[in-house]
Design an enzyme around this catalytic site. Structure first.
Site, PDB file in Angstrom:
ATOM      1  N   GLU A  33      38.742  40.509  33.142  1.00 61.96           N
ATOM      2  CA  GLU A  33      38.961  40.485  31.689  1.00 61.96           C
ATOM      3  C   GLU A  33      39.962  41.587  31.289  1.00 61.96           C
ATOM      4  OE1 GLU A  33      35.189  40.555  29.452  1.00 61.96           O
ATOM      5  OE2 GLU A  33      36.047  42.170  28.253  1.00 61.96           O
ATOM      6  N   GLY A  82      29.442  38.300  24.706  1.00 62.95           N
ATOM      7  CA  GLY A  82      29.311  39.152  23.524  1.00 62.95           C
ATOM      8  C   GLY A  82      28.212  38.640  22.606  1.00 62.95           C
ATOM      9  N   HIS A 128      33.917  40.288  36.738  1.00 59.14           N
ATOM     10  CA  HIS A 128      34.304  39.485  35.562  1.00 59.14           C
ATOM     11  C   HIS A 128      34.975  40.393  34.524  1.00 59.14           C
ATOM     12  CE1 HIS A 128      33.534  38.396  31.364  1.00 59.14           C
ATOM     13  NE2 HIS A 128      33.664  37.124  31.722  1.00 59.14           N
ATOM     14  N   ASN A 129      34.346  41.522  34.260  1.00 57.11           N
ATOM     15  CA  ASN A 129      34.913  42.427  33.263  1.00 57.11           C
ATOM     16  C   ASN A 129      36.234  43.027  33.736  1.00 57.11           C
ATOM     17  OD1 ASN A 129      32.465  41.850  32.057  1.00 57.11           O
ATOM     18  ND2 ASN A 129      32.137  43.929  31.329  1.00 57.11           N
ATOM     19  N   LYS A 184      29.328  40.227  37.471  1.00 56.87           N
ATOM     20  CA  LYS A 184      29.589  40.528  36.049  1.00 56.87           C
ATOM     21  C   LYS A 184      30.593  41.673  35.939  1.00 56.87           C
ATOM     22  CE  LYS A 184      29.671  40.819  31.655  1.00 56.87           C
ATOM     23  NZ  LYS A 184      29.035  41.797  30.836  1.00 56.87           N
ATOM     24  N   SER A 228      27.519  37.450  29.792  1.00 57.95           N
ATOM     25  CA  SER A 228      28.819  37.616  29.126  1.00 57.95           C
ATOM     26  C   SER A 228      28.941  36.677  27.944  1.00 57.95           C
ATOM     27  CB  SER A 228      29.969  37.368  30.100  1.00 57.95           C
ATOM     28  OG  SER A 228      31.199  37.530  29.401  1.00 57.95           O
ATOM     29  N   ARG A 260      53.128  58.601  60.037  1.00 59.36           N
ATOM     30  CA  ARG A 260      51.783  59.115  60.328  1.00 59.36           C
ATOM     31  C   ARG A 260      51.699  59.610  61.770  1.00 59.36           C
ATOM     32  NH1 ARG A 260      47.839  55.749  60.495  1.00 59.36           N
ATOM     33  NH2 ARG A 260      46.193  57.114  59.719  1.00 59.36           N
TER      34      ARG A 260
END
Ligand code: NDP
Length: 475
Positions: free
Chosen positions: A189, A130, A185-186, A182, A128, A445
């Site tokens: 983000e 960029g 993480h995104n 990852k 990460s 239910r």
């Protein structure tokens, strides 16, 4: 000289990682499907270190010292499989093939298992930061075997971002663990960006503050507990003036948020794991709503308040929004870390959340002072079940919650959508609640499907004879 590592795939990410490695004194073999990228890299940046430019995969593999370390930086999906198939036959047992692209962790698990049979260490590494991070210091999240980390760790730690001298890279866990974290993480983000966007919207539409003034507000927030890369760039974007109109750039950017898929994956996997990541989900859906021109066009005239700036909303409101943002952010991160714990348990990865928070403090897009608080929370002698109950966040939420409620109420009153802020508050209140209306849902239910329910006062499963005499029977 033999190269210590090779990078294949020299678009922005690959080229910048190769340069980063070379700048740190490592000899780097470089290769790309189309030769032009390789030539360009060496022509433009050959003086930054030692590159060994290779035209063919055979040449590339021959240039590497053993065991070989190959970093693949190509488009995720089928291209990655193609490149693996091209290189794996040229490698020997003990060699390491690292995929630094944004692969789905289930693909990484599949690839790792297949290559393990051939004696090759396959390492799915989340990267990460960029373009700029790749060059100047990314946050790196390698999965794969411990042995492979022993050989790759020193190189990756060398080129990773550093915070207080600590590299933003650590071994995450076996097989797909690196790509899983990852992915989350995104997802986090996405949530963080959505919350910041809502704060902007409230202050712009609600309080009538102009972008230039808001840039100052975000700059100021960036000096406190919200200090982060995303807040910093928000100020930059808001301050940007459009050359053609002379007005704020943000006013001429089309309001349709795009996505490449990692946020969606995070939510899909969270649903499979049964982890409520409502903050991330709302952020993904909010982007989706923004992109639905047809729905928005059809619904534009529906009744409701038209947000008219309330000029009486002053500094107190700005502070309320700041606190609401911080509280909502705590929720989004807590949910993301819950998902990591759930994934780790499901796949037997033994991910250390504190170590993860540590390597997210720098290099990556969600880098923030805040991650240091999360690290501290996980370092307590008894790590919290949820980050919400870590003493530092209990205090922060306590300080913020009145503001948070006022902001969500104000947004509803003004007709400003704040899905991120409101779902975060709903999650907070749900966890706090003594009793949830889930009891009624269980009753419903049982009524229509005889699904049974449990009781608060006795063990066992029970069913009410709804279509009979409505007495209760044990199931
Ligand atoms: P791209 O995702 O745009 O991929 C372009 C590269 O892939 C080129 O080198 C291209 O080679 C190569 N490629 C595509 N198809 C094939 C194939 N079938 N066989 C061989 N090579 C192929 O590049 P990026 O640098 O943006 O990203 C690389 C990876 O890093 C991706 O997985 C991306 O998701 C991930 N990533 C990107 C980030 C970013 O900010 N951009 C951040 C973090 C991760 P050619 O030149 O011959 O076309």
């Amino acid at each position: 000289t033999q190269a210590q590592i090779g990078v294949t795939g020299l678009a922005v990410m690959g080229a910048n990682l190769a340069r980063n490695l070379a700048r740190h004194g490592h000899v780097v073999a470089v290769h790309n499907r189309s030769l032009s990228r390789t030539t360009k890299l060496v022509e433009e940046h050959g003086d930054e270190g030692t590159f060994v430019a290779c035209e063919t995969p055979e040449e590339f593999v021959a240039a590497l010292e053993r065991p070989r370390r190959v970093l693949i930086m190509v488009k995720a999906g089928a291209p990655t499989d193609a490149v693996i198939e091209e290189f794996a036959p040229l490698l020997e047992p003990g060699d390491m093939l690292v995929d630094g692209g944004n692969a789905h962790f289930l693909d990484t698990r599949r690839r790792e298992a297949a290559l393990r049979e051939r004696g090759i260490h396959f390492v799915g590494a989340g990267v990460s930061g960029g373009e700029e991070g790749a060059l100047l210091g990314p946050s790196i999240m390698p999965g794969g075997s411990k042995e492979s980390y022993a050989a790759l760790g020193p190189l990756f730690e060398d080129i990773a971002a550093k915070v207080d001298g600590v590299p933003c890279c650590t071994h995450i866990g076996p097989d797909g663990a690196g790509h899983f974290v990852k992915m989350v993480h995104n997802g986090i983000e996405y949530a963080d960006m959505q919350l910041i966007a809502e704060a902007y919207d409230l202050l712009r539409q609600g309080a009538g503050l102009e972008p230039s003034r808001l840039a100052d507000v975000f700059d100021e927030w960036n000096r406190g507990e919200l200090s982060s890369y995303l807040i910093e760039i928000t100020a930059e974007v808001l301050r940007q003036v459009d050359a053609s109109t002379g007005g704020p750039l943000v006013d001429v950017i089309a309001d349709r948020a795009e996505q490449k898929g990692t946020g969606r994956w995070t939510v899909q996997i969270a649903l499979d794991l049964g982890v409520p990541v409502s903050g991330i989900a709302e952020a993904v859906f909010a982007r989706s709503v923004s992109g639905h021109a047809d729905l928005r066009e059809a619904a534009r005239g529906l009744p409701g308040p038209t947000p008219v700036p309330d000029r009486t909303l002053g500094d107190d409101f700005v502070e309320d929004v700041r606190r609401a943002l911080y509280a909502s952010k705590i929720i989004a991160y807590a949910q993301g870390f819950d998902q990591i714990r759930a994934g780790s348990a499901e796949y037997g990865w033994d991910v250390d959340p504190g170590a993860l928070a540590t390597i997210w403090r720098g290099g990556c897009i969600i880098r923030a002072v805040f991650l240091d608080r999360i690290r501290e929370a996980y370092e307590e002698s008894t790590p919290p079940v949820t980050l919400l109950t870590a003493p530092i966040f209990v205090e922060a939420l306590g300080l913020a919650q009145d503001s948070w409620r006022r902001v969500v109420a104000k947004a509803a009153e003004l007709g400003i959508p704040v899905p991120g802020f409101s779902t975060a508050l709903a999650y907070y209140d749900s966890l706090r609640a003594e009793r949830l209306p889930a009891a009624l849902i269980q009753g419903q239910r049982d009524f229509f499907g005889a699904h049974t329910y449990q009781r608060t006062d006795r063990e066992g499963a029970f069913h009410t004879l709804w279509s009979g005499d409505r007495s209760e029977v044990g199931a």
